[in-house]
Design an enzyme around this catalytic site. Sequence first.
Site, short mmCIF file in Angstrom:
data_model
loop_
_atom_site.label_atom_id
_atom_site.label_comp_id
_atom_site.label_asym_id
_atom_site.label_seq_id
_atom_site.Cartn_x
_atom_site.Cartn_y
_atom_site.Cartn_z
N ASN A 156 0.84 -1.20 0.00
CA ASN A 156 0.00 0.00 0.00
C ASN A 156 0.88 1.25 0.00
OD1 ASN A 156 0.60 -0.87 2.67
ND2 ASN A 156 -1.04 0.34 3.54
N GLU A 176 -2.98 -4.62 -3.30
CA GLU A 176 -3.48 -5.51 -4.36
C GLU A 176 -3.47 -4.82 -5.71
OE1 GLU A 176 -4.78 -4.80 -1.42
OE2 GLU A 176 -6.23 -6.29 -0.75
N CYS A 180 -10.18 -4.90 -0.25
CA CYS A 180 -11.28 -3.94 -0.18
C CYS A 180 -12.13 -4.05 -1.45
CB CYS A 180 -10.74 -2.50 -0.01
SG CYS A 180 -10.21 -1.72 -1.54
#
Length: 136
Positions: free
Chosen positions: A42, A55, A86
């Site tokens: 991230n 991701e 998410c």
Amino acid sequence: MNKEKLIEAARMARENAYCPYSRFMVGAAVLGENGKVYTGCNIENASYGVTVCAERVAIFTMVADGCRKFEALAVVGGGEEDGAPCMICRQVMTEFCKDFDVPVYVGGPTKVYEHSMKEICPLPFVSFKENEDYHH
Ligand code: THU
């Protein structure tokens, strides 16, 4: 490529997380249909909404390398079970997964939970039919 190797790649990528705002480190790895592993972490921003999840970084790196389908995805967050992708990432995963049987491994510090695209995206939005002529 087994799940332990993919999880290990995600764990290593997690070390590069840039998350001064949330302090929540995430790492991800995808196995491309070309056999290569692409990783991501991230990456946050002072303008919070600009943040990109691990991701998507992994998947976009795969696409930028010329591969458009992944056969497995692994994500590692900070706790035992809190690393599930998410909903924005699930939509990106829907676009680039090889099929909906693709495994999604969610790893914690000790355990790895195995899911599938079908399970985590039960009613996906897809519009491939509209773009059947897109071959570039
Ligand atoms: N995050 C991810 O990297 N992947 C997810 O699927 C959920 C959230 C990141 C974004 C942000 O940097 C931090 O975790 C806290 O939300």
